[in-house]
Design a protein around this motif. Sequence first.
Motif, mmCIF file in Angstrom:
data_model
loop_
_atom_site.group_PDB
_atom_site.id
_atom_site.type_symbol
_atom_site.label_atom_id
_atom_site.label_comp_id
_atom_site.label_asym_id
_atom_site.label_seq_id
_atom_site.Cartn_x
_atom_site.Cartn_y
_atom_site.Cartn_z
ATOM 1 N N THR A 377 41.404 42.202 -35.132
ATOM 2 C CA THR A 377 41.800 41.131 -34.201
ATOM 3 C C THR A 377 40.566 40.556 -33.509
ATOM 4 O O THR A 377 40.475 39.341 -33.290
ATOM 5 N N LYS A 378 39.619 41.421 -33.190
ATOM 6 C CA LYS A 378 38.353 40.944 -32.615
ATOM 7 C C LYS A 378 37.588 40.099 -33.634
ATOM 8 O O LYS A 378 36.973 39.084 -33.287
ATOM 9 N N HIS A 379 37.642 40.526 -34.886
ATOM 10 C CA HIS A 379 37.011 39.740 -35.964
ATOM 11 C C HIS A 379 37.671 38.364 -36.068
ATOM 12 O O HIS A 379 36.995 37.331 -36.228
ATOM 13 N N LEU A 380 39.003 38.338 -35.959
ATOM 14 C CA LEU A 380 39.731 37.070 -35.990
ATOM 15 C C LEU A 380 39.287 36.177 -34.838
ATOM 16 O O LEU A 380 39.080 34.959 -35.025
ATOM 17 N N TYR A 381 39.134 36.769 -33.654
ATOM 18 C CA TYR A 381 38.700 35.984 -32.496
ATOM 19 C C TYR A 381 37.279 35.456 -32.678
ATOM 20 O O TYR A 381 36.990 34.308 -32.316
ATOM 21 N N TRP A 427 38.989 30.800 -42.861
ATOM 22 C CA TRP A 427 38.490 31.837 -41.941
ATOM 23 C C TRP A 427 39.577 32.541 -41.131
ATOM 24 O O TRP A 427 39.343 33.626 -40.621
ATOM 25 N N ILE A 428 40.747 31.919 -41.008
ATOM 26 C CA ILE A 428 41.763 32.447 -40.090
ATOM 27 C C ILE A 428 43.051 32.862 -40.796
ATOM 28 O O ILE A 428 43.536 33.988 -40.613
ATOM 29 N N LYS A 429 43.591 31.986 -41.590
ATOM 30 C CA LYS A 429 44.930 32.176 -42.158
ATOM 31 C C LYS A 429 45.058 33.499 -42.925
ATOM 32 O O LYS A 429 46.015 34.251 -42.729
ATOM 33 N N GLY A 430 44.083 33.780 -43.792
ATOM 34 C CA GLY A 430 44.139 35.001 -44.598
ATOM 35 C C GLY A 430 44.069 36.260 -43.745
ATOM 36 O O GLY A 430 44.835 37.205 -43.942
ATOM 37 N N ILE A 431 43.136 36.276 -42.782
ATOM 38 C CA ILE A 431 42.978 37.452 -41.910
ATOM 39 C C ILE A 431 44.230 37.658 -41.067
ATOM 40 O O ILE A 431 44.707 38.790 -40.919
ATOM 41 N N TYR A 432 44.761 36.564 -40.520
ATOM 42 C CA TYR A 432 45.967 36.675 -39.683
ATOM 43 C C TYR A 432 47.127 37.259 -40.491
ATOM 44 O O TYR A 432 47.838 38.164 -40.032
ATOM 45 N N GLY A 433 47.286 36.771 -41.719
ATOM 46 C CA GLY A 433 48.347 37.293 -42.578
ATOM 47 C C GLY A 433 48.154 38.769 -42.894
ATOM 48 O O GLY A 433 49.114 39.548 -42.901
ATOM 49 N N GLU A 434 46.910 39.158 -43.128
ATOM 50 C CA GLU A 434 46.611 40.562 -43.430
ATOM 51 C C GLU A 434 46.865 41.464 -42.216
ATOM 52 O O GLU A 434 47.307 42.602 -42.362
#
Length: 607
Positions: A377-381, A427-434
């Motif tokens: 989540t920090k990586h996403l931010y 950069w966001i969509k894939g990580i958020y889904g994972e």
Amino acid sequence: MFMHRLFRNFTASIIVLFVLGALFLLENHPNISTIFGGVALFLIGMEYMENGFKAFSGSLLEKILERFTNNTPKAIFTGFIVTAIIQSSSLVSIIVISFLSAELMGLTSAVGVIFGSNIGTTATAWLVSAFGLKIKISAYAMPMIVLGIFIPLFLKSGSWKGIASILIGLGIIFLGIGYMKEGFETLKEGLDLAQYAIAGYTGIFVYVLIGAAATVIIQSSSATMAIIITALATGQIEYANALALAIGANIGTTVTAALGSLKSNENGKRLAVAHFIFNLTTAVIAILFIYQLAELVDRLAVMLGIGVENYAMKLSLFHTIFNVIGVLAVSPFIHPLVSFLNTLFIPKGATKGKPKYLDDAALALPSTALSAIVMETKHLYENAVDIIAHGLNLKKKNLLSSMDLDEVIEDVYTHGSFDIDEFYNHWIKGIYGEIIDFSTKAQANMPTDYIEELYKLKLASRDIVEAIKDTKHLQKNLLIYTNSSNPYIREQYNDIRKGLAELLRTINTIATTEEEDVIMLLLSKAKVHAKRYDIVTNGTLDKLIRKGLITKKMATSLMNDSDYAYNISQKLIAMAEILFIDIRSDLKKLNEEMSVSDEEVEELMKG
């Protein structure tokens, strides 16, 4: 054994098929079938013991491995003592890999634990040679199994179920050893394998290969050692050849490690390479000095009161000695080894939009799974900050520096429009889904307290995503009006940029400080400053319109965009409150509520 959990079911299936096939093909050779049956029982017993220790220990294993691995000597000793007690290097390796995935342990410490674990696995050989070959099976094994079956009927707690599983496992292991011993003794009546002994280094190399092959097939160095010791005790193999077989068993585990790492992350693969290097180095040393080591064993055996003809215990002593020598030989080079390992398995291509911490290995434990999600989540931010900053035409390096905010908003990009949608998708969509997918998997084995934290993290991730979407809506007019010839509308939009720049800088400070007073003060200020965007209530919009400083179209855009800016602020503040305050505090409380105190752990390790 150094197996990744992903391969455990597959391995178990292979073992079952192998044993059933052997029993079918060898029905006319009951002695060989008995040996195979004993091996199968031994493996089943090891599985029961591993599961039992995992259930019984609760957070103990995790806490020991997390607390006592901050330097190489501690890591090696901890790996040794834990593996020797729980009789399962695979369980230790699973926890170590999950810690690596969640960045709760560094690669240096993990390598040290695995080195120590290799010494700890020799405890199985001592168990077999010192007790398994001497006790009366019917007097000890069956009562253990019966007691293990009845305990869960009356005592329902997880710890008692763990103890029951350990008792069942130990009883089945003793039964397996008994059947192996019986099979070899019966086999000798019709076929004496000792007549195939090979002298000299030729015999050493042949039997090293046999030991390695047996371990690869059985997928358990502990089971291979049990076979070797029982065969030696019944006179089916000679002592010198048994030493070579023990070396081969160690080499065979490197293949097991390689298989186990195939679906692991980069650090899991690096750990497998470290295991391979250690075992290969140890094997080379043992082969080169096998005769000198045999003499050393003879001398130490006398000092330890081991009988001259007690070759089973002498083999166990040899197994321990050459693993200790391996640790002594390799551990001084552990830092150069880790430096080398860090050059391996580096992902190719862009990785910014890929999860960094959501490895399935972290799912092994609730604590590591939760830590992995926090890190991701920090990586996403971090990725979101890049997008939001660029969408506001702010340079991230300026934003996170000590540069005056007026200078930050003046230093803009000169290229064209920044496509937020494109970068959101990459950069966001894939990580958020994972994160959502991984959270769903993780909560299946999590207690209620952890699931509550998981829910908060999902909210934080959603707020990050929504803040990016609001930035996209804000971006269009922001680019137009920050370049407008109207100084008043330009000032208003630059004020929006400045306010959001200040917020991003504040959140960065919150994320990087441990002082709770500072964090709470900064968060309170951020909440107060967010009210600046309510330009209708504070009279800013009315003043601009009444004095004719901006057009009606500008006023409408400014009102809508101020609302977007307010939403961005609210969502980022809510995210920061969860990710950098609530979760940090809640995790601390969860650690304090763990069933085993630090003092108890220290006493256990001292003991």
